[in-house]
Design a protein around this motif. Structure first.
Motif, mmCIF file in Angstrom:
data_model
loop_
_atom_site.group_PDB
_atom_site.id
_atom_site.type_symbol
_atom_site.label_atom_id
_atom_site.label_comp_id
_atom_site.label_asym_id
_atom_site.label_seq_id
_atom_site.Cartn_x
_atom_site.Cartn_y
_atom_site.Cartn_z
ATOM 1 N N ILE A 169 -7.663 2.612 -2.008
ATOM 2 C CA ILE A 169 -8.493 2.184 -0.864
ATOM 3 C C ILE A 169 -7.686 1.186 0.013
ATOM 4 N N ILE A 170 -7.334 0.080 -0.727
ATOM 5 C CA ILE A 170 -6.317 -0.908 -0.213
ATOM 6 C C ILE A 170 -5.039 -0.495 0.418
ATOM 7 N N PRO A 171 -4.066 0.529 -0.268
ATOM 8 C CA PRO A 171 -3.020 0.896 0.636
ATOM 9 C C PRO A 171 -3.564 1.597 1.821
ATOM 10 N N LEU A 172 -4.573 2.550 1.756
ATOM 11 C CA LEU A 172 -4.889 3.266 2.819
ATOM 12 C C LEU A 172 -5.574 2.406 3.914
ATOM 13 N N GLN A 173 -6.641 1.488 3.469
ATOM 14 C CA GLN A 173 -7.111 0.636 4.335
ATOM 15 C C GLN A 173 -5.994 -0.318 5.299
ATOM 16 N N GLY A 174 -5.199 -0.886 4.279
ATOM 17 C CA GLY A 174 -4.182 -1.777 5.090
ATOM 18 C C GLY A 174 -3.402 -0.918 5.977
ATOM 19 N N ALA A 175 -3.062 -0.017 5.813
ATOM 20 C CA ALA A 175 -2.028 0.973 6.667
ATOM 21 C C ALA A 175 -3.138 1.318 7.911
ATOM 22 N N ALA B 206 5.263 0.507 -8.821
ATOM 23 C CA ALA B 206 5.624 1.423 -7.614
ATOM 24 C C ALA B 206 4.919 2.541 -7.299
ATOM 25 N N VAL B 207 4.641 3.362 -8.516
ATOM 26 C CA VAL B 207 3.857 4.611 -8.281
ATOM 27 C C VAL B 207 2.505 4.338 -8.022
ATOM 28 N N THR B 208 1.744 3.294 -8.789
ATOM 29 C CA THR B 208 0.376 2.988 -8.455
ATOM 30 C C THR B 208 0.282 2.507 -6.876
ATOM 31 N N THR B 209 1.032 1.506 -6.379
ATOM 32 C CA THR B 209 0.868 1.027 -5.241
ATOM 33 C C THR B 209 1.184 2.042 -4.035
ATOM 34 N N PHE B 210 2.215 2.662 -3.986
ATOM 35 C CA PHE B 210 2.704 3.345 -2.868
ATOM 36 C C PHE B 210 2.468 4.984 -3.192
ATOM 37 N N MET B 211 1.859 5.516 -4.076
ATOM 38 C CA MET B 211 1.832 6.769 -4.097
ATOM 39 C C MET B 211 0.905 7.139 -2.903
ATOM 40 N N PRO B 212 -0.068 6.606 -2.566
ATOM 41 C CA PRO B 212 -1.308 7.094 -1.494
ATOM 42 C C PRO B 212 -0.373 7.109 -0.279
ATOM 43 N N LEU B 213 0.510 6.075 -0.013
ATOM 44 C CA LEU B 213 1.224 6.449 1.358
ATOM 45 C C LEU B 213 2.512 7.132 1.239
ATOM 46 N N TYR B 214 2.764 7.598 0.088
ATOM 47 C CA TYR B 214 4.069 8.425 0.142
ATOM 48 C C TYR B 214 3.469 9.663 0.015
ATOM 49 N N GLY B 215 2.428 9.866 -0.617
ATOM 50 C CA GLY B 215 1.569 11.248 -0.438
ATOM 51 C C GLY B 215 1.398 11.725 0.868
#
Length: 404
Positions: free
Chosen positions: A29-35, A227-236
Motif C-alpha cells: 500500500i505505501i508504494p502505491l499510495q505514495g505514487a 529492493a524486491v519488497t519495496t519496488f515490486m508493486p511499481l515494477y509490476g
C-alpha cells in the motif's frame, strides 16, 4: 507435539503471524499510495527504508533491555507503540507515513529480539534451526494473501478500508499479545551475560571473522530482498504481463512451503557449510536475473524469480542465525545476534534507499540486474571453511578476553 512445535512455541508463532500481518499490507500500500500522491521512487524508498533502518538501530539495545526488564514487560509496551503506528496511517500523509514507519521499526526491534532470543535459549541445539525457521515462517505467512488482498481493497475502496483493517490488526495483536506468557527459563541463558556495552560489541562485526562473514552475506542479500519488497508493486505496473501481487504472494507461499519441507535440512551443528550457503547466494542471483529479464521475456520469468527467491529467503536467515548461535561468545551472544539481525534490517533499508535512486536514473529492470551481480559476488565471498571445534575455541577465547 514437542520441541519447536510444542504449544508454548506455537503461541509465540501465532503472535508473530498477527504482528506481521500489517506489514504484508503496508509493503504494497505505501508504494502505491505514495505514487498516487506523486511521490518519486527515491521518496518511497526512504519511507519504506525508514522502517528497517530504525529497527537496525535499536536491535543491539533490545537484547540488553530485554535481559534487564524481562520480555513480557517489553512486549506489552511495544504492542502499544505498534498500535499507535498502525492507527497513524489512517489520518496522515507522506510525512505521517514516515513517522509511522519509524514507530513500527522501534517496536519490531524489540518484538523480534524478545521472541528469537527466547527460542534460541529454550530449545536444545538440535531443534534450534527448526525453531528459528518456524518463527521466520510465521512472519512470512501473511505475505501469501496480504499483497493481493491489499491491492484489491485499495483499488476498490481506497485507504479508508485499509485503515479499518490496520486498526483491527492493531487491536487483535494487542489483545493476543497481552495474553501470551513466557516462561522465564525460556528467555534466559545458562551462560553468564555481560554488560560490556553495545558500542564495544560493534567491533566484533569486523574483529570476529565468523561474525563478519555472516553479516556481509546477510547485508548483501537483504539489499536484494528489500529492493524486491519495496519496488515490486511499481515494477509490476510497468510489465505487459505479470502481476506484482501474484509475485509477492507466490514468493511468500514458497518461503512458507520451503520452511516446512526444508526446515530440518538447515544445518544445526555449528559448522560452516560452504557449498550450502554458496548455493543460496546463487539462487538469489538467479532470481534477481529472472525478475530483471521478465520485462522483456514475460511473466513466466517473473514468477520463476518469485519461486527461486522464496527458496533463498527461506534458507538463508535461519542458516546464518543458527550458525552464529553456536559460534558466538556466550557472554555477549544476545547483543551480537542483535547486531547480526541489524545487518539484515540495514540491508532491507538500503534496498529501498539506495536502489530507489538507481531505479529513478536507470530503470527497475536495470536495478534488479545490479542485484543479480551482487548475488554473484556473494557466491565467492561465501566460500570458506569453518570447523565447529575451531569456532568454539574462538568463542571461548573471546569470552576469556571479555571476562578479564
Amino acid at each position: 507435539m514437542s520441541g519447536a512445535m510444542s504449544w508454548p512455541f506455537l503461541r509465540l508463532y501465532l503472535l508473530t503471524l498477527l504482528y506481521f500481518s500489517a506489514n504484508a499490507i503496508l509493503n504494497v500500500i505505501i508504494p502505491l499510495q505514495g505514487a498516487a500522491w506523486g511521490a518519486s521512487g527515491t521518496t518511497i524508498g526512504i519511507i519504506m527504508g525508514a522502517y528497517m533502518f530504525t529497527t537496525m538501530f535499536f536491535r543491539p539495545w533490545a537484547g540488553q533491555w530485554i535481559q534487564k526488564y524481562g520480555p513480557i514487560r517489553i512486549l506489552r509496551i511495544i504492542l502499544l507503540v505498534n498500535a499507535a503506528a498502525l492507527i497513524l496511517y489512517s489520518f496522515t500523509g507522506l510525512s505521517g507515513y514516515l513517522v509511522a514507519r519509524i514507530l513500527q521499526g522501534v517496536s519490531t526491534a524489540f518484538f523480534s529480539m524478545a521472541l528469537q532470543i527466547g527460542i534460541i535459549d529454550a530449545l536444545p541445539e538440535k531443534d534450534r534451526s527448526q525453531g528459528i525457521s518456524f518463527y521466520s515462517l510465521f512472519s512470512y505467512i501473511p505475505g501469501i494473501i496480504g499483497p493481493v488482498f491489499a491491492i484489491g481493497f485499495w483499488q476498490t475502496n481506497g485507504m479508508d478500508s485499509i485503515s479499518i483493517i490496520l486498526i483491527l490488526i492493531a487491536i487483535s495483536t494487542g489483545l493476543f499479545g497481552y495474553a501470551v506468557k513466557m516462561d522465564p527459563a525460556s528467555g534466559s541463558s545458562d551462560a553468564p551475560t555481560t554488560n560490556s556495552g553495545v558500542f564495544q560489541s560493534f567491533g566484533q562485526i569486523i574483529k570476529n571473522p565468523l561474525m563478519f562473514k555472516c553479516s556481509v552475506l546477510m547485508l548483501s542479500s537483504s539489499i536484494v530482498f528489500g529492493a524486491v519488497t519495496t519496488f515490486m508493486p511499481l515494477y509490476g505496473s510497468q510489465l505487459e504481463s505479470g502481476h506484482a501481487g501474484i509475485y509477492l504472494m507466490l514468493q511468500a507461499a514458497v518461503v512458507v512451503a520451503a520452511r516446512f519441507t526444508l526446515g530440518k535440512r538447515i544445518p544445526s551443528d555449528g559448522r560452516w557449510h560452504s557449498w550450502f550457503v554458496m548455493g543460496i547466494m546463487f539462487l538469489i542471483a538467479l532470481a534477481s536475473l529472472c525478475i530483471s529479464i521478465s520485462q522483456l521475456w514475460g511473466s513466466l520469468f517473473l514468477y520463476a524469480g518469485a519461486i527461486v527467491m522464496g527458496i533463498a529467503q527461506a534458507l538463508l536467515y535461519p542458516t546464518l542465525t543458527t550458525y552464529l548461535s553456536f559460534v558466538l561468545p556466550q557472554q555477549s551472544r544476545n547483543v551480537l545476534i542483535g547486531l547480526f539481525i541489524a545487518m539484515a534490517d540495514l540491508g532491507v533499508s538500503l534496498g529501498g534507499v539506495v536502489m530507489g535512486p538507481i531505479a529513478d536514473v536507470l530503470s527497475y529492470s536495470s536495478m534488479y540486474l545490479i542485484c543479480a551481480a551482487l548475488g554473484l559476488i556473494m557466491i565467492v565471498f561465501a566460500y570458506g571453511r569453518s570447523d565447529r571445534k575451531a569456532s568454539r575455541s574462538l568463542a571461548s577465547e573471546e569470552d576469556n578476553v571479555q571476562s578479564t
